[in-house]
Design a protein around this motif. Structure first.
Motif, PDB file in Angstrom:
ATOM      1  N   ARG A 104      -7.600   0.187   2.915  1.00 59.51           N
ATOM      2  CA  ARG A 104      -6.666  -0.680   2.375  1.00 59.51           C
ATOM      3  C   ARG A 104      -6.721  -1.452   0.931  1.00 59.51           C
ATOM      4  O   ARG A 104      -7.264  -2.670   0.724  1.00 59.51           O
ATOM      5  CB  ARG A 104      -6.006  -1.978   3.390  1.00 59.51           C
ATOM      6  CG  ARG A 104      -4.823  -2.613   3.066  1.00 59.51           C
ATOM      7  CD  ARG A 104      -4.540  -3.612   4.065  1.00 59.51           C
ATOM      8  NE  ARG A 104      -4.215  -2.984   5.357  1.00 59.51           N
ATOM      9  CZ  ARG A 104      -3.043  -2.132   5.772  1.00 59.51           C
ATOM     10  NH1 ARG A 104      -2.142  -2.246   4.645  1.00 59.51           N
ATOM     11  NH2 ARG A 104      -2.765  -1.665   6.693  1.00 59.51           N
ATOM     12  N   ALA A 139      -5.964   4.107  -2.522  1.00 60.11           N
ATOM     13  CA  ALA A 139      -4.773   4.762  -2.739  1.00 60.11           C
ATOM     14  C   ALA A 139      -4.926   5.779  -4.001  1.00 60.11           C
ATOM     15  O   ALA A 139      -4.032   6.963  -3.785  1.00 60.11           O
ATOM     16  CB  ALA A 139      -3.575   3.666  -2.740  1.00 60.11           C
ATOM     17  N   LEU A 170       0.812  -1.271  -0.057  1.00 61.59           N
ATOM     18  CA  LEU A 170       0.005  -0.051  -0.049  1.00 61.59           C
ATOM     19  C   LEU A 170       0.856   1.322  -0.096  1.00 61.59           C
ATOM     20  O   LEU A 170       0.603   2.245  -0.773  1.00 61.59           O
ATOM     21  CB  LEU A 170      -0.848   0.012   1.331  1.00 61.59           C
ATOM     22  CG  LEU A 170      -1.681   1.044   1.329  1.00 61.59           C
ATOM     23  CD1 LEU A 170      -2.832   1.040   0.208  1.00 61.59           C
ATOM     24  CD2 LEU A 170      -2.673   1.208   2.603  1.00 61.59           C
ATOM     25  N   ALA A 206      -1.429   6.084   4.514  1.00 60.13           N
ATOM     26  CA  ALA A 206      -1.283   4.490   4.737  1.00 60.13           C
ATOM     27  C   ALA A 206      -1.948   4.138   5.905  1.00 60.13           C
ATOM     28  O   ALA A 206      -2.635   2.944   5.869  1.00 60.13           O
ATOM     29  CB  ALA A 206       0.032   3.900   4.706  1.00 60.13           C
TER      30      ALA A 206
END
Length: 225
Positions: free
Chosen positions: A190, A195, A161, A185
């Motif tokens: 997740r 992201a 990640l 992060a």
């Protein structure tokens, strides 16, 4: 002496190219099996294989790596027609992206799988869910797809990640320090998509406000998200 006031910048939704080379692929436990499949070609357990994973998990990147290696053509599953199948398989290798029954010509895909078997062609299919979860109406196609080996891409671990955040920033030519990466992060879902979305938000707002990308900006944006 007073500093010059910086004018507010307009944020434009410009495309950001991501490198799809083998060297630029981020490896981790989440995608190890899928990468192993790509690297093991042509010694596959089956000539037709299926990569399954969530949005942004690297399916298209892996497919691009394989297409380069195998000389494969690429098509979206939604674009398949019975007439286009022979041409699509002309090189003996084909990527079929984004298998989704909502836009799929089931008979065209069934024809493709039959012709691939006759011609001993390789086919790599990508999808967000496994065939068993798809409401496919054509019984023969449903049976054929459920016999195709599936390789799953899993959610990223912490190391991957963080690497994804750095990569997405680099793709946008953003300079960030470790505090920004660590903050993102620890705060975002997740997932690959989260992201990418977080970095896009940072980039857009930093440009719009004329501010550098800092932990403080990240905290402000994620608090308001």
């Amino acid at each position: 002496m007073t500093g010059r006031v910086q004018p507010r910048q307009l944020a434009f939704a410009l495309p950001h190219a991501e490198s799809l080379s083998r060297d630029n692929f981020l490896e981790g436990p989440a995608n190890a099996a899928a990468l192993g499949l790509i690297d093991s070609w042509p010694d596959w357990p089956n000539r037709v294989m299926l990569l399954v994973g969530p949005e942004g998990s690297g399916k298209s990147h892996l497919a691009a790596i394989w297409a380069e290696e195998a000389g494969a053509r690429s098509t979206g599953a939604h674009a398949l027609t019975a007439a286009s199948v022979p041409g699509a398989l002309a090189t003996g290798a084909l990527v079929v992206e984004d298998l989704d029954v909502a836009t799929l010509d089931e008979r065209a895909l069934f024809h493709l799988l039959n012709l691939a078997r006759e011609d001993e062609a390789f086919v790599l299919i990508t999808a967000r869910v496994a065939p068993a979860a798809l409401p496919i109406e054509l019984r023969d196609l449903r049976s054929r797809l459920r016999a195709v080996p599936v390789i799953n891409l899993m959610p990223p671990d912490d190391q991957l990640l963080r690497a994804l955040i750095v990569k997405f920033c680099a793709d946008r030519q953003l300079t960030v320090d470790e505090t920004v990466v660590s903050y993102l992060a620890s705060r975002i879902e997740r997932s690959f998509a989260a992201a990418r979305q977080a970095v896009e938000l940072l980039d857009t707002e930093a440009l719009r406000r004329g501010r550098p990308v800092t932990r403080a900006l990240a905290a402000e944006l994620l608090r308001d998200a």
